[in-house]
Motif scaffolding. Structure first.
Motif, PDB file in Angstrom:
ATOM      1  N   GLU A  39     -40.599  19.299 -17.313  1.00 31.09           N
ATOM      2  CA  GLU A  39     -41.627  18.742 -16.217  1.00 31.09           C
ATOM      3  C   GLU A  39     -42.894  18.791 -16.835  1.00 31.09           C
ATOM      4  OE1 GLU A  39     -43.147  19.958 -12.179  1.00 31.09           O
ATOM      5  OE2 GLU A  39     -40.941  20.106 -12.346  1.00 31.09           O
ATOM      6  N   LEU A  40     -43.096  19.947 -17.362  1.00 30.34           N
ATOM      7  CA  LEU A  40     -44.650  20.617 -17.951  1.00 30.34           C
ATOM      8  C   LEU A  40     -44.855  19.663 -19.165  1.00 30.34           C
ATOM      9  CD1 LEU A  40     -44.572  24.186 -16.984  1.00 30.34           C
ATOM     10  CD2 LEU A  40     -45.924  22.434 -16.006  1.00 30.34           C
ATOM     11  N   GLU A  41     -43.752  19.447 -19.983  1.00 25.90           N
ATOM     12  CA  GLU A  41     -44.226  18.501 -21.350  1.00 25.90           C
ATOM     13  C   GLU A  41     -44.710  17.201 -20.952  1.00 25.90           C
ATOM     14  OE1 GLU A  41     -44.462  19.310 -24.586  1.00 25.90           O
ATOM     15  OE2 GLU A  41     -43.962  21.466 -24.063  1.00 25.90           O
ATOM     16  N   GLU A  42     -43.884  16.746 -19.703  1.00 26.96           N
ATOM     17  CA  GLU A  42     -44.235  15.339 -19.583  1.00 26.96           C
ATOM     18  C   GLU A  42     -45.804  15.301 -18.723  1.00 26.96           C
ATOM     19  OE1 GLU A  42     -44.559  11.349 -18.967  1.00 26.96           O
ATOM     20  OE2 GLU A  42     -42.878  12.393 -20.038  1.00 26.96           O
ATOM     21  N   LYS A  43     -45.785  16.391 -17.995  1.00 27.37           N
ATOM     22  CA  LYS A  43     -47.501  16.498 -17.479  1.00 27.37           C
ATOM     23  C   LYS A  43     -48.321  16.636 -18.487  1.00 27.37           C
ATOM     24  CE  LYS A  43     -47.681  17.837 -13.468  1.00 27.37           C
ATOM     25  NZ  LYS A  43     -48.017  16.842 -12.579  1.00 27.37           N
ATOM     26  N   LYS A  44     -48.138  17.503 -19.699  1.00 27.53           N
ATOM     27  CA  LYS A  44     -48.735  17.637 -20.636  1.00 27.53           C
ATOM     28  C   LYS A  44     -49.235  16.413 -21.437  1.00 27.53           C
ATOM     29  CE  LYS A  44     -49.264  20.380 -24.733  1.00 27.53           C
ATOM     30  NZ  LYS A  44     -49.470  19.331 -25.828  1.00 27.53           N
ATOM     31  N   LYS A  45     -48.279  15.459 -21.447  1.00 25.02           N
ATOM     32  CA  LYS A  45     -48.366  14.173 -22.295  1.00 25.02           C
ATOM     33  C   LYS A  45     -49.492  13.404 -21.370  1.00 25.02           C
ATOM     34  CE  LYS A  45     -43.823  13.708 -24.153  1.00 25.02           C
ATOM     35  NZ  LYS A  45     -42.540  13.168 -24.092  1.00 25.02           N
ATOM     36  N   GLN A  46     -49.116  13.419 -20.023  1.00 20.51           N
ATOM     37  CA  GLN A  46     -50.138  12.755 -18.917  1.00 20.51           C
ATOM     38  C   GLN A  46     -51.396  13.231 -19.054  1.00 20.51           C
ATOM     39  OE1 GLN A  46     -48.035  13.123 -15.301  1.00 20.51           O
ATOM     40  NE2 GLN A  46     -46.724  11.555 -15.641  1.00 20.51           N
ATOM     41  N   LEU A  47     -51.529  14.478 -19.238  1.00 20.24           N
ATOM     42  CA  LEU A  47     -53.049  15.274 -19.408  1.00 20.24           C
ATOM     43  C   LEU A  47     -53.651  14.703 -20.555  1.00 20.24           C
ATOM     44  CD1 LEU A  47     -52.369  18.525 -17.833  1.00 20.24           C
ATOM     45  CD2 LEU A  47     -53.815  16.941 -16.831  1.00 20.24           C
TER      46      LEU A  47
ATOM     47  N   ASN B 189     -53.111  11.954 -22.453  1.00 23.68           N
ATOM     48  CA  ASN B 189     -53.647  10.562 -22.190  1.00 23.68           C
ATOM     49  C   ASN B 189     -55.037  10.439 -21.476  1.00 23.68           C
ATOM     50  OD1 ASN B 189     -51.563   9.834 -24.015  1.00 23.68           O
ATOM     51  ND2 ASN B 189     -50.054   9.425 -22.011  1.00 23.68           N
ATOM     52  N   MET B 190     -54.840  11.317 -20.466  1.00 24.30           N
ATOM     53  CA  MET B 190     -56.137  11.246 -19.655  1.00 24.30           C
ATOM     54  C   MET B 190     -57.380  11.623 -20.426  1.00 24.30           C
ATOM     55  SD  MET B 190     -57.012   9.753 -17.007  1.00 24.30           S
ATOM     56  CE  MET B 190     -58.688   9.624 -16.445  1.00 24.30           C
ATOM     57  N   LEU B 191     -57.230  12.758 -21.044  1.00 25.62           N
ATOM     58  CA  LEU B 191     -58.224  13.493 -21.770  1.00 25.62           C
ATOM     59  C   LEU B 191     -58.682  12.546 -23.006  1.00 25.62           C
ATOM     60  CD1 LEU B 191     -56.944  17.128 -22.535  1.00 25.62           C
ATOM     61  CD2 LEU B 191     -59.179  16.460 -21.213  1.00 25.62           C
ATOM     62  N   GLN B 192     -57.706  11.825 -23.644  1.00 25.86           N
ATOM     63  CA  GLN B 192     -58.314  10.972 -24.657  1.00 25.86           C
ATOM     64  C   GLN B 192     -58.989   9.723 -24.043  1.00 25.86           C
ATOM     65  OE1 GLN B 192     -57.376  11.109 -28.100  1.00 25.86           O
ATOM     66  NE2 GLN B 192     -58.938   9.642 -28.167  1.00 25.86           N
ATOM     67  N   VAL B 193     -58.584   9.333 -22.693  1.00 28.33           N
ATOM     68  CA  VAL B 193     -59.507   8.409 -22.165  1.00 28.33           C
ATOM     69  C   VAL B 193     -60.872   8.552 -22.028  1.00 28.33           C
ATOM     70  CG1 VAL B 193     -59.624   6.925 -19.951  1.00 28.33           C
ATOM     71  CG2 VAL B 193     -57.544   6.934 -21.240  1.00 28.33           C
ATOM     72  N   LEU B 194     -60.957   9.683 -21.180  1.00 30.26           N
ATOM     73  CA  LEU B 194     -62.056  10.372 -21.048  1.00 30.26           C
ATOM     74  C   LEU B 194     -63.130  10.804 -22.144  1.00 30.26           C
ATOM     75  CD1 LEU B 194     -61.119  13.060 -18.219  1.00 30.26           C
ATOM     76  CD2 LEU B 194     -62.208  10.988 -17.552  1.00 30.26           C
ATOM     77  N   GLU B 195     -62.497  11.301 -23.291  1.00 25.67           N
ATOM     78  CA  GLU B 195     -63.287  11.339 -24.613  1.00 25.67           C
ATOM     79  C   GLU B 195     -63.651  10.043 -25.247  1.00 25.67           C
ATOM     80  OE1 GLU B 195     -60.678  13.660 -27.036  1.00 25.67           O
ATOM     81  OE2 GLU B 195     -60.788  15.415 -25.661  1.00 25.67           O
ATOM     82  N   ASN B 196     -63.030   8.995 -24.972  1.00 26.46           N
ATOM     83  CA  ASN B 196     -63.211   7.643 -25.444  1.00 26.46           C
ATOM     84  C   ASN B 196     -64.419   7.207 -24.521  1.00 26.46           C
ATOM     85  OD1 ASN B 196     -61.453   7.832 -27.435  1.00 26.46           O
ATOM     86  ND2 ASN B 196     -60.014   6.579 -26.319  1.00 26.46           N
ATOM     87  N   GLY B 197     -64.112   7.464 -23.266  1.00 28.19           N
ATOM     88  CA  GLY B 197     -65.287   7.086 -22.121  1.00 28.19           C
ATOM     89  C   GLY B 197     -66.590   7.444 -22.681  1.00 28.19           C
ATOM     90  N   LEU B 198     -66.545   8.859 -23.038  1.00 29.82           N
ATOM     91  CA  LEU B 198     -67.948   9.390 -23.423  1.00 29.82           C
ATOM     92  C   LEU B 198     -68.728   8.743 -24.657  1.00 29.82           C
ATOM     93  CD1 LEU B 198     -66.962  13.188 -23.004  1.00 29.82           C
ATOM     94  CD2 LEU B 198     -68.458  11.753 -21.434  1.00 29.82           C
TER      95      LEU B 198
END
Length: 132
Positions: free
Chosen positions: A92-100, A102-111
């Motif tokens: 469960e945590l590995e899946e959550k880590k993947k989601q996090l 992905n979101m970090l990548q989106v935010l970093e790209n957005g910056l």
């Protein structure tokens, strides 16, 4: 055997008395003995509270902790219970880590992005997931 009041146990466990009452109400802790209407606990209840706190800190939910404590056949050892649920929790945590991630990548790209809308950004997105 010495017994302790809910306040004494709460203090020793570094919890509020209301948390102990809550744990009792949802079945994480058995109903204590009562003397003159007051809850009285043996010192061994502190081990159960420590277990609950450790499991919560490790990310286990109340229902998962309930299963760890009570949801197995009596012949299944606590360590086997822990291993079975820990394996599930790791997945469960590995899946959550993947989601996090992905979101970090989106935010970093957005910056770094100069686009005015998300649609424009997705159109310009490179194969590595970066934009602009």
């Amino acid at each position: 055997m010495a017994t302790f009041s809910i306040g004494q146990i709460a203090s020793r466990a570094e919890l509020n008395s209301s948390t102990i009452r809550y744990y009792e109400s949802i079945g994480l802790m058995p109903e204590p003995e009562r003397i003159n209407g007051q809850r009285r606990y043996s010192e061994d209840v502190l081990d159960r509270i420590r277990f609950i706190k450790t499991a919560q800190a490790a990310g286990f939910s109340i229902p998962e902790i309930t299963v760890l404590l009570e949801g197995f056949e009596p012949h299944i050892s606590p360590s086997d219970r822990w291993k079975e649920l820990a394996k599930e929790k790791c997945e469960e945590l590995e899946e959550k880590k993947k989601q996090l991630d992905n979101m970090l990548q989106v935010l970093e790209n957005g910056l770094k992005c100069k686009c005015l809308t998300w649609s424009e950004c997705f159109v310009k997105m490179n194969s590595d997931g970066t934009c602009c």
